[in-house]
Write a protein that holds these residues in place. Structure first.
Motif, PDB file in Angstrom:
ATOM      1  N   PHE A 114       9.509  -0.436   2.916  1.00 58.33           N
ATOM      2  CA  PHE A 114       8.185  -0.743   2.393  1.00 58.33           C
ATOM      3  C   PHE A 114       7.519  -1.782   3.290  1.00 58.33           C
ATOM      4  CE2 PHE A 114      11.121   0.455  -0.897  1.00 58.33           C
ATOM      5  CZ  PHE A 114      10.444   1.487  -1.527  1.00 58.33           C
ATOM      6  N   PHE A 115       6.192  -1.681   3.449  1.00 55.31           N
ATOM      7  CA  PHE A 115       5.484  -2.560   4.382  1.00 55.31           C
ATOM      8  C   PHE A 115       4.130  -2.959   3.819  1.00 55.31           C
ATOM      9  CE2 PHE A 115       2.491  -3.229   7.875  1.00 55.31           C
ATOM     10  CZ  PHE A 115       3.161  -4.189   8.613  1.00 55.31           C
ATOM     11  N   GLN A 116       3.766  -4.234   4.044  1.00 58.08           N
ATOM     12  CA  GLN A 116       2.416  -4.707   3.741  1.00 58.08           C
ATOM     13  C   GLN A 116       1.976  -5.633   4.853  1.00 58.08           C
ATOM     14  OE1 GLN A 116       1.315  -5.672  -0.229  1.00 58.08           O
ATOM     15  NE2 GLN A 116       0.031  -7.360   0.436  1.00 58.08           N
ATOM     16  N   PHE A 117       0.785  -5.352   5.393  1.00 58.33           N
ATOM     17  CA  PHE A 117       0.234  -6.157   6.474  1.00 58.33           C
ATOM     18  C   PHE A 117      -0.545  -7.330   5.902  1.00 58.33           C
ATOM     19  CE2 PHE A 117      -3.186  -7.121   9.490  1.00 58.33           C
ATOM     20  CZ  PHE A 117      -2.412  -7.440  10.596  1.00 58.33           C
ATOM     21  N   TYR A 118      -0.336  -8.520   6.472  1.00 54.68           N
ATOM     22  CA  TYR A 118      -1.050  -9.724   6.052  1.00 54.68           C
ATOM     23  C   TYR A 118      -2.459  -9.692   6.641  1.00 54.68           C
ATOM     24  CZ  TYR A 118      -2.407 -14.652   5.933  1.00 54.68           C
ATOM     25  OH  TYR A 118      -3.078 -15.826   5.736  1.00 54.68           O
ATOM     26  N   GLY A 119      -3.449  -9.831   5.791  1.00 60.88           N
ATOM     27  CA  GLY A 119      -4.833  -9.780   6.256  1.00 60.88           C
ATOM     28  C   GLY A 119      -5.602 -11.063   5.997  1.00 60.88           C
ATOM     29  N   ASN A 120      -4.944 -12.204   6.182  1.00 60.98           N
ATOM     30  CA  ASN A 120      -5.580 -13.515   5.973  1.00 60.98           C
ATOM     31  C   ASN A 120      -6.075 -13.716   4.546  1.00 60.98           C
ATOM     32  OD1 ASN A 120      -5.153 -14.661   8.485  1.00 60.98           O
ATOM     33  ND2 ASN A 120      -6.990 -13.695   9.354  1.00 60.98           N
ATOM     34  N   TRP A 121      -5.355 -13.156   3.566  1.00 60.24           N
ATOM     35  CA  TRP A 121      -5.717 -13.374   2.169  1.00 60.24           C
ATOM     36  C   TRP A 121      -5.399 -14.819   1.797  1.00 60.24           C
ATOM     37  CZ3 TRP A 121      -2.255  -8.983   2.836  1.00 60.24           C
ATOM     38  CH2 TRP A 121      -2.947  -7.783   2.995  1.00 60.24           C
ATOM     39  N   PRO A 122      -6.265 -15.470   1.037  1.00 61.40           N
ATOM     40  CA  PRO A 122      -6.038 -16.876   0.691  1.00 61.40           C
ATOM     41  C   PRO A 122      -4.984 -17.062  -0.405  1.00 61.40           C
ATOM     42  CG  PRO A 122      -8.087 -16.102  -0.280  1.00 61.40           C
ATOM     43  CD  PRO A 122      -7.569 -14.987   0.576  1.00 61.40           C
ATOM     44  N   LYS A 123      -4.670 -16.000  -1.125  1.00 58.02           N
ATOM     45  CA  LYS A 123      -3.713 -16.111  -2.226  1.00 58.02           C
ATOM     46  C   LYS A 123      -2.583 -15.101  -2.040  1.00 58.02           C
ATOM     47  CE  LYS A 123      -7.050 -17.862  -5.445  1.00 58.02           C
ATOM     48  NZ  LYS A 123      -7.432 -17.961  -6.802  1.00 58.02           N
ATOM     49  N   PRO A 124      -1.463 -15.315  -2.732  1.00 63.05           N
ATOM     50  CA  PRO A 124      -0.351 -14.363  -2.634  1.00 63.05           C
ATOM     51  C   PRO A 124      -0.748 -12.978  -3.139  1.00 63.05           C
ATOM     52  CG  PRO A 124       0.376 -16.405  -3.668  1.00 63.05           C
ATOM     53  CD  PRO A 124      -1.111 -16.474  -3.567  1.00 63.05           C
ATOM     54  N   THR A 125      -0.138 -11.966  -2.563  1.00 65.92           N
ATOM     55  CA  THR A 125      -0.288 -10.585  -3.028  1.00 65.92           C
ATOM     56  C   THR A 125       1.111 -10.082  -3.367  1.00 65.92           C
ATOM     57  OG1 THR A 125      -0.086  -9.672  -0.800  1.00 65.92           O
ATOM     58  CG2 THR A 125      -2.317 -10.177  -1.588  1.00 65.92           C
ATOM     59  N   SER A 126       1.222  -8.796  -3.648  1.00 65.95           N
ATOM     60  CA  SER A 126       2.556  -8.283  -3.966  1.00 65.95           C
ATOM     61  C   SER A 126       2.802  -6.940  -3.306  1.00 65.95           C
ATOM     62  CB  SER A 126       2.743  -8.167  -5.480  1.00 65.95           C
ATOM     63  OG  SER A 126       1.831  -7.241  -6.015  1.00 65.95           O
ATOM     64  N   LEU A 127       4.068  -6.656  -3.122  1.00 68.34           N
ATOM     65  CA  LEU A 127       4.533  -5.389  -2.573  1.00 68.34           C
ATOM     66  C   LEU A 127       5.743  -4.982  -3.399  1.00 68.34           C
ATOM     67  CD1 LEU A 127       4.681  -3.155  -0.385  1.00 68.34           C
ATOM     68  CD2 LEU A 127       6.012  -4.743   1.015  1.00 68.34           C
ATOM     69  N   SER A 128       5.690  -3.786  -3.947  1.00 69.97           N
ATOM     70  CA  SER A 128       6.802  -3.303  -4.761  1.00 69.97           C
ATOM     71  C   SER A 128       7.243  -1.937  -4.274  1.00 69.97           C
ATOM     72  CB  SER A 128       6.386  -3.188  -6.230  1.00 69.97           C
ATOM     73  OG  SER A 128       6.068  -4.445  -6.751  1.00 69.97           O
ATOM     74  N   GLY A 129       8.514  -1.651  -4.476  1.00 67.12           N
ATOM     75  CA  GLY A 129       9.043  -0.341  -4.120  1.00 67.12           C
ATOM     76  C   GLY A 129      10.371  -0.114  -4.797  1.00 67.12           C
ATOM     77  N   GLY A 130      10.720   1.151  -4.937  1.00 62.48           N
ATOM     78  CA  GLY A 130      11.989   1.487  -5.567  1.00 62.48           C
ATOM     79  C   GLY A 130      12.476   2.850  -5.128  1.00 62.48           C
ATOM     80  N   SER A 131      13.730   3.149  -5.462  1.00 59.77           N
ATOM     81  CA  SER A 131      14.313   4.428  -5.088  1.00 59.77           C
ATOM     82  C   SER A 131      15.520   4.746  -5.958  1.00 59.77           C
ATOM     83  CB  SER A 131      14.750   4.393  -3.620  1.00 59.77           C
ATOM     84  OG  SER A 131      15.266   5.649  -3.236  1.00 59.77           O
ATOM     85  N   LEU A 132      15.722   6.039  -6.203  1.00 63.19           N
ATOM     86  CA  LEU A 132      16.958   6.512  -6.816  1.00 63.19           C
ATOM     87  C   LEU A 132      18.011   6.602  -5.720  1.00 63.19           C
ATOM     88  CD1 LEU A 132      15.637   9.352  -9.120  1.00 63.19           C
ATOM     89  CD2 LEU A 132      16.854   7.314  -9.884  1.00 63.19           C
ATOM     90  N   VAL A 133      19.230   6.188  -6.028  1.00 64.24           N
ATOM     91  CA  VAL A 133      20.315   6.193  -5.043  1.00 64.24           C
ATOM     92  C   VAL A 133      21.590   6.690  -5.728  1.00 64.24           C
ATOM     93  CG1 VAL A 133      21.629   4.800  -3.403  1.00 64.24           C
ATOM     94  CG2 VAL A 133      19.276   4.175  -3.925  1.00 64.24           C
ATOM     95  N   ARG A 134      22.250   7.666  -5.112  1.00 64.70           N
ATOM     96  CA  ARG A 134      23.544   8.134  -5.630  1.00 64.70           C
ATOM     97  C   ARG A 134      24.632   7.227  -5.052  1.00 64.70           C
ATOM     98  NH1 ARG A 134      26.155  14.014  -6.394  1.00 64.70           N
ATOM     99  NH2 ARG A 134      28.206  13.253  -6.944  1.00 64.70           N
ATOM    100  N   LEU A 135      25.491   6.692  -5.943  1.00 65.73           N
ATOM    101  CA  LEU A 135      26.518   5.753  -5.507  1.00 65.73           C
ATOM    102  C   LEU A 135      27.904   6.173  -5.977  1.00 65.73           C
ATOM    103  CD1 LEU A 135      24.787   2.327  -6.272  1.00 65.73           C
ATOM    104  CD2 LEU A 135      24.890   3.538  -4.085  1.00 65.73           C
ATOM    105  N   GLU A 136      28.883   5.819  -5.177  1.00 63.13           N
ATOM    106  CA  GLU A 136      30.297   5.966  -5.506  1.00 63.13           C
ATOM    107  C   GLU A 136      30.888   4.559  -5.598  1.00 63.13           C
ATOM    108  OE1 GLU A 136      31.750   8.812  -6.217  1.00 63.13           O
ATOM    109  OE2 GLU A 136      29.966   9.981  -5.735  1.00 63.13           O
ATOM    110  N   PRO A 137      32.041   4.401  -6.276  1.00 61.03           N
ATOM    111  CA  PRO A 137      32.648   3.073  -6.359  1.00 61.03           C
ATOM    112  C   PRO A 137      32.806   2.430  -4.975  1.00 61.03           C
ATOM    113  CG  PRO A 137      33.745   4.536  -7.874  1.00 61.03           C
ATOM    114  CD  PRO A 137      32.800   5.393  -7.048  1.00 61.03           C
TER     115      PRO A 137
END
Length: 179
Positions: A114-137
């Motif tokens: 996931f990527f977000q480019f900083y554009g000189n915003w004066p306040k914090p922004t957010s970036l969120s992302g998720g994914s399903l992942v198959r896992l074994e022990p």
């Protein structure tokens, strides 16, 4: 009416008799398997930090919000799978004064980026992302930044960066309860 037949021949069937009394109860059987589905879930946030995370290292989300099964290690930032199955992982990152690129990693390989480019915003922004992942022990999942100048993870008293994961369903093929 009584009917006598020569010895050796079978006579007609008689009338049914009255039911007998109930027998004694049998012994208690062995304990069965628990019908409660296996569980695995955690959520942790990054403590207030003024320094960016190191590239190619797991980001440590050190303030545990929930981790009842203990599958997330707040010292290393890694989730260790104990129950085989399909999991969902999500990251909510507060971004401030820098661009941010992060990956959800499984055993050292990126699952989602996931990527977000900083554009000189004066306040914090957010970036969120998720994914399903198959896992074994023993599979491990963590979050990391991989590009040196895109490390804008931020946390403060009023804004958080959070890593969350949970089991969607398990792969207990050999269990009659979960098959």
């Amino acid at each position: 009416l009584l009917l006598f037949l020569p010895e050796g021949l079978t006579g007609p069937r008689g009338d049914p008799g009255s039911p007998g009394s109930n027998g004694l109860p049998g012994e208690k059987g062995a304990q069965g398997e628990c019908a409660v589905a296996p569980r695995s879930a955690f959520s942790a946030k990054r403590s207030e930090s003024r320094s960016p995370p190191l590239p190619d290292e797991p980001i440590v989300f050190d303030i545990v919000l929930i981790n009842e099964q203990g599958h997330y290690d707040s010292n290393t930032g890694k989730f260790m799978c104990e129950i085989p199955g399909l999991y969902y992982f999500t990251v909510h990152a507060t971004v401030y004064r820098m661009s941010l690129q992060f990956d959800i990693m499984k055993n050292g390989k990126s699952v989602a980026s996931f990527f977000q480019f900083y554009g000189n915003w004066p306040k914090p922004t957010s970036l969120s992302g998720g994914s399903l992942v198959r896992l074994e022990p023993e599979d491990e999942v963590w979050v990391q930044v991989t590009v040196g100048e895109y490390t804008g993870f931020y946390s403060s008293v009023k804004t958080d960066s959070i890593f969350t994961g949970f089991l969607v369903y398990s792969y207990w093929q050999n269990s009659p309860v979960f098959a």
